[in-house]
Design an enzyme around this catalytic site. Structure first.
Site, short mmCIF file in Angstrom:
data_model
loop_
_atom_site.label_atom_id
_atom_site.label_comp_id
_atom_site.label_asym_id
_atom_site.label_seq_id
_atom_site.Cartn_x
_atom_site.Cartn_y
_atom_site.Cartn_z
N SER A 162 0.84 -1.20 0.00
CA SER A 162 0.00 0.00 0.00
C SER A 162 0.88 1.25 0.00
CB SER A 162 -0.89 0.03 1.24
OG SER A 162 -1.60 1.25 1.28
N TYR A 175 -1.99 -1.24 10.55
CA TYR A 175 -2.14 -1.73 9.17
C TYR A 175 -0.96 -1.26 8.30
CZ TYR A 175 -3.94 -1.69 4.35
OH TYR A 175 -4.08 -1.83 2.99
P1 NAP Z 1 -11.12 -6.42 0.15
O1 NAP Z 1 -12.13 -5.96 -0.84
O2 NAP Z 1 -11.36 -6.16 1.59
O3 NAP Z 1 -10.91 -8.00 -0.08
C1 NAP Z 1 -10.08 -8.69 0.79
C2 NAP Z 1 -9.86 -10.10 0.27
O4 NAP Z 1 -8.99 -10.77 1.19
C3 NAP Z 1 -11.15 -10.89 0.20
O5 NAP Z 1 -11.10 -11.76 -0.89
C4 NAP Z 1 -11.15 -11.67 1.52
O6 NAP Z 1 -11.80 -12.94 1.41
C5 NAP Z 1 -9.66 -11.89 1.74
N1 NAP Z 1 -9.40 -11.96 3.18
C6 NAP Z 1 -9.47 -10.95 4.09
N2 NAP Z 1 -9.18 -11.41 5.32
C7 NAP Z 1 -8.93 -12.74 5.18
C8 NAP Z 1 -8.60 -13.77 6.10
N3 NAP Z 1 -8.46 -13.54 7.40
N4 NAP Z 1 -8.41 -15.03 5.62
C9 NAP Z 1 -8.55 -15.28 4.30
N5 NAP Z 1 -8.86 -14.34 3.38
C10 NAP Z 1 -9.06 -13.09 3.82
O7 NAP Z 1 -9.66 -5.86 -0.17
P2 NAP Z 1 -9.16 -4.84 -1.32
O8 NAP Z 1 -9.60 -3.47 -0.95
O9 NAP Z 1 -9.48 -5.37 -2.66
O10 NAP Z 1 -7.59 -4.89 -1.06
C11 NAP Z 1 -6.77 -5.88 -1.67
C12 NAP Z 1 -5.32 -5.59 -1.33
O11 NAP Z 1 -4.98 -4.26 -1.73
C13 NAP Z 1 -5.01 -5.68 0.16
O12 NAP Z 1 -3.70 -6.19 0.34
C14 NAP Z 1 -5.06 -4.23 0.61
O13 NAP Z 1 -4.28 -4.01 1.78
C15 NAP Z 1 -4.47 -3.54 -0.61
N6 NAP Z 1 -4.86 -2.13 -0.75
C16 NAP Z 1 -6.17 -1.78 -0.99
C17 NAP Z 1 -6.50 -0.44 -1.14
C18 NAP Z 1 -7.93 0.02 -1.43
O14 NAP Z 1 -8.19 1.23 -1.42
N7 NAP Z 1 -8.86 -0.88 -1.73
C19 NAP Z 1 -5.50 0.53 -1.03
C20 NAP Z 1 -4.19 0.15 -0.79
C21 NAP Z 1 -3.88 -1.19 -0.65
P3 NAP Z 1 -13.38 -13.15 1.77
O15 NAP Z 1 -14.12 -11.99 1.18
O16 NAP Z 1 -13.73 -14.44 1.12
O17 NAP Z 1 -13.47 -13.22 3.24
#
Ligand code: NAP
Length: 274
Positions: A162, A175
């Site tokens: 991130s 985080y």
């Molecule tokens: P998200 O929509 O919250 O999705 C998270 C994914 O991770 C889901 O598929 C979830 O599975 C899985 N997951 C979460 N906790 C878990 C656990 N304890 N065990 C197994 N699986 C788990 O996330 P996102 O926003 O797309 O983010 C994806 C990545 O990008 C992450 O590494 C995040 O830190 C990074 N990121 C995101 C943003 C943003 O603005 N979105 C910004 C910077 C970085 P289930 O749904 O099946 O539970």
């Protein structure tokens, strides 16, 4: 909206694919950025293991979208809070690959799944701190360790970090520390596995529109304008904006890039605009 590939899968039927014959695991591909990465890698010809934590139907929806698009994928569920869950995932991926290809070889591991927790420093509990480090750091650490024997020489490990590691966000401190740890992990692991021509890189998104973040990012026209003002580029990041650089690093074109942190944030918080 993104000015890039606006379809989820982002493929162009006239362009040759770059990952034909490859296999990939994308953790946390049931939704959000992971789903976008899974769709893109599959559109490039890879067989994709679509990992989910708790939402099996959402992961099946990702698989169905890939298959509807002419790609190949299968779903694997495992909770990543525990080391047992990580080992179950490594085993399930190997058996899924054997069932689909007759071999247990993996080419691309994308560590995308992460837990989030926004609390002021004073209110952050040891339990939340431990959970964030378990899912965001320990799981990718041991998942790669367990899968390295199955990762083909010349393979790819791509961690999703991130852009918050270079910004002081008080209510996301624990985080952001997990994402800082992943940058250190990326550089050192790259040095460890380079002799096998395996590259290890980290892609660092900024605010990206997913089901989880949409309500916040699109809460009002003023909020949208504020988010965009904080970036060099003038749109709210989409999963495809992250999936595209991941696909590049996964492809043969990325073979000489390793130990690198690639900021894919549209230039979030680069500094004041003149
Ligand atoms: P998200 O929509 O919250 O999705 C998270 C994914 O991770 C889901 O598929 C979830 O599975 C899985 N997951 C979460 N906790 C878990 C656990 N304890 N065990 C197994 N699986 C788990 O996330 P996102 O926003 O797309 O983010 C994806 C990545 O990008 C992450 O590494 C995040 O830190 C990074 N990121 C995101 C943003 C943003 O603005 N979105 C910004 C910077 C970085 P289930 O749904 O099946 O539970």
């Amino acid at each position: 909206m993104s000015q890039q590939l606006s379809t989820e899968a982002g493929q162009n039927p006239d362009r040759p694919v770059t990952l034909a014959g490859k296999t990939a695991l994308v953790t946390g591909a049931s939704r959000g950025i992971g789903r976008g990465i899974a769709l893109r890698l599959a559109a490039e010809g890879a067989l994709v293991a679509v990992h989910y934590g708790y939402d099996g139907p959402a992961a099946q929806d990702t698989v169905d979208a890939i298959v509807a698009n002419g790609g190949r994928a299968f779903a694997v569920g495992a909770e990543l809070d525990t080391v047992d869950g990580v080992e179950q995932l490594a085993d399930a991926v190997r058996s899924g690959l054997r069932a689909h290809t007759g071999e247990e070889f993996l080419d691309i591991l994308v560590n995308n799944a992460a837990a989030t927790g926004h609390l002021p420093y004073a209110d952050t509990t040891p339990d939340l701190f431990d959970r964030l480090f378990a899912v965001n750091v320990r799981a990718p650490f041991f998942l790669a360790q367990r899968l390295l024997p199955a990762l083909r020489d010349g393979g790819r490990i791509i961690n999703i970090g991130s852009a918050v590691t270079r910004i002081a966000l008080g209510d996301e401190l624990a985080y952001t520390m997990t994402k800082g740890a992943m940058e250190t992990y990326t550089r050192t692991l790259a040095n460890e596995v380079g002799a096998r021509r395996i590259t290890v890189n980290l892609v660092a998104p900024g605010p990206t529109e997913t089901d989880r973040t949409r309500a916040f990012l699109r809460s009002s026209p003023e909020m949208e304008a504020m988010m965009i003002k904080a970036q060099a580029l003038p749109w709210i990041g989409q999963p495809a904006d992250i999936a595209d650089p991941v696909a590049f690093l996964a492809s043969d074109d990325g073979r000489w890039i390793t130990g690198h942190v690639l900021d894919a944030s549209g230039g979030t918080y680069l500094g004041p605009k003149l």
